[in-house]
Design an enzyme around this catalytic site. Structure first.
Site, mmCIF file in Angstrom:
data_model
loop_
_atom_site.group_PDB
_atom_site.id
_atom_site.type_symbol
_atom_site.label_atom_id
_atom_site.label_comp_id
_atom_site.label_asym_id
_atom_site.label_seq_id
_atom_site.Cartn_x
_atom_site.Cartn_y
_atom_site.Cartn_z
ATOM 1 N N CYS A 20 0.871 -1.185 0.000
ATOM 2 C CA CYS A 20 0.000 0.000 0.000
ATOM 3 C C CYS A 20 0.905 1.230 0.000
ATOM 4 O O CYS A 20 2.085 1.136 -0.362
ATOM 5 C CB CYS A 20 -0.974 -0.029 1.180
ATOM 6 N N ASN A 23 2.270 1.503 4.355
ATOM 7 C CA ASN A 23 2.594 0.245 5.055
ATOM 8 C C ASN A 23 2.298 0.339 6.560
ATOM 9 O O ASN A 23 2.981 -0.274 7.375
ATOM 10 C CB ASN A 23 4.048 -0.182 4.799
ATOM 11 N N CYS A 25 -1.404 0.773 7.401
ATOM 12 C CA CYS A 25 -2.835 0.417 7.548
ATOM 13 C C CYS A 25 -3.209 -0.812 6.726
ATOM 14 O O CYS A 25 -3.379 -1.904 7.272
ATOM 15 C CB CYS A 25 -3.729 1.597 7.143
ATOM 16 N N ARG A 26 -3.360 -0.646 5.404
ATOM 17 C CA ARG A 26 -3.958 -1.711 4.596
ATOM 18 C C ARG A 26 -3.039 -2.911 4.406
ATOM 19 O O ARG A 26 -3.460 -4.061 4.625
ATOM 20 C CB ARG A 26 -4.399 -1.169 3.228
ATOM 21 N N SER A 27 -1.787 -2.686 3.984
ATOM 22 C CA SER A 27 -0.949 -3.863 3.688
ATOM 23 C C SER A 27 -0.532 -4.635 4.946
ATOM 24 O O SER A 27 -0.517 -5.871 4.911
ATOM 25 C CB SER A 27 0.252 -3.507 2.797
ATOM 26 N N ASP A 131 -8.553 3.548 1.749
ATOM 27 C CA ASP A 131 -7.557 3.698 2.809
ATOM 28 C C ASP A 131 -8.216 4.172 4.109
ATOM 29 O O ASP A 131 -8.669 5.316 4.205
ATOM 30 C CB ASP A 131 -6.494 4.703 2.362
HETATM 31 P P1 4NP Z 1 -1.789 2.806 4.132
HETATM 32 O O1 4NP Z 1 -2.383 4.189 4.689
HETATM 33 O O2 4NP Z 1 -1.263 3.110 2.734
HETATM 34 O O3 4NP Z 1 -2.967 1.902 4.088
HETATM 35 O O4 4NP Z 1 -0.710 2.392 5.088
HETATM 36 C C1 4NP Z 1 -1.615 5.363 4.821
HETATM 37 C C2 4NP Z 1 -1.208 5.756 6.066
HETATM 38 C C3 4NP Z 1 -0.464 6.903 6.209
HETATM 39 C C4 4NP Z 1 -0.153 7.667 5.101
HETATM 40 C C5 4NP Z 1 -0.543 7.261 3.843
HETATM 41 C C6 4NP Z 1 -1.278 6.100 3.708
HETATM 42 N N1 4NP Z 1 0.588 8.851 5.260
HETATM 43 O O5 4NP Z 1 0.812 9.540 4.250
HETATM 44 O O6 4NP Z 1 1.003 9.177 6.379
#
Ligand code: 4NP
Length: 158
Positions: A20, A23, A25-27, A131
């Site tokens: 994702c 790294n 939340c989703r992955s 997300d």
């Molecule tokens: P993820 O979500 O891609 O599912 O881990 C996110 C969490 C934080 C951020 C972006 C995506 N961020 O930019 O801080």
């Protein structure tokens, strides 16, 4: 009985990398869910971005997963690297933006097959795991991730 021609036609998909953006939340949620459902597979996750390297998953993602008995606490964020295309059989992107970033990084001689994770949950009618860092819908993300994990296990065990 499987012949050598059958196994040649059907490459093994034992090493699976979820990707994702952050790294956190989703992955990592997908990693925790698939680890619990399919402990025989080698599973990892990574982010296309570098902001959270070395950090544990996002607190609310850890808590939502724990309510379904998935433990994300040992996981630490890392960034995806070109070597991942040689080390994994399957790289699964959480959304189209992650997929486009991965396609740009993909080397010519990649071994890994690159796909959207929700290709394994066609009945969801969705192509991306929204997300939850932004939507705050951690339950909806878990529902999609569980369905796609079941679809993936079914597909690679066939
Ligand atoms: P993820 O979500 O891609 O599912 O881990 C996110 C969490 C934080 C951020 C972006 C995506 N961020 O930019 O801080």
């Amino acid at each position: 009985m499987l012949t050598s021609r059958d196994t040649a036609r059907k490459p093994k998909m034992h090493r699976i990398l979820f990707v994702c953006l952050g790294n956190i939340c989703r992955s990592p949620t997908a990693e925790g869910v698939l680890r619990a459902k399919a402990p025989h597979l080698q599973i990892d996750s990574a982010g296309t971005g570098d902001w959270h390297i070395g950090k544990p998953p996002y607190g609310p993602a850890i808590e939502a997963a724990a309510l379904r008995d998935y433990d994300l606490t040992p996981l630490r964020a890392r960034q995806v690297r070109v070597q991942d295309f040689h080390d994994f059989d399957l790289i699964l992107a959480m959304d189209e933006s992650n997929l486009a970033d991965l396609q740009r990084l993909q080397p010519e001689n990649a071994r890994a097959r690159l796909q959207l994770f929700l290709d394994y949950a066609p009945e969801s009618g969705q192509t991306a795991v929204p997300d939850p860092y932004y939507t705050r819908d951690f339950e909806g993300a878990l529902d999609l991730i569980e369905r796609a994990s079941d679809g993936l296990i079914a597909a690679i065990s066939r």
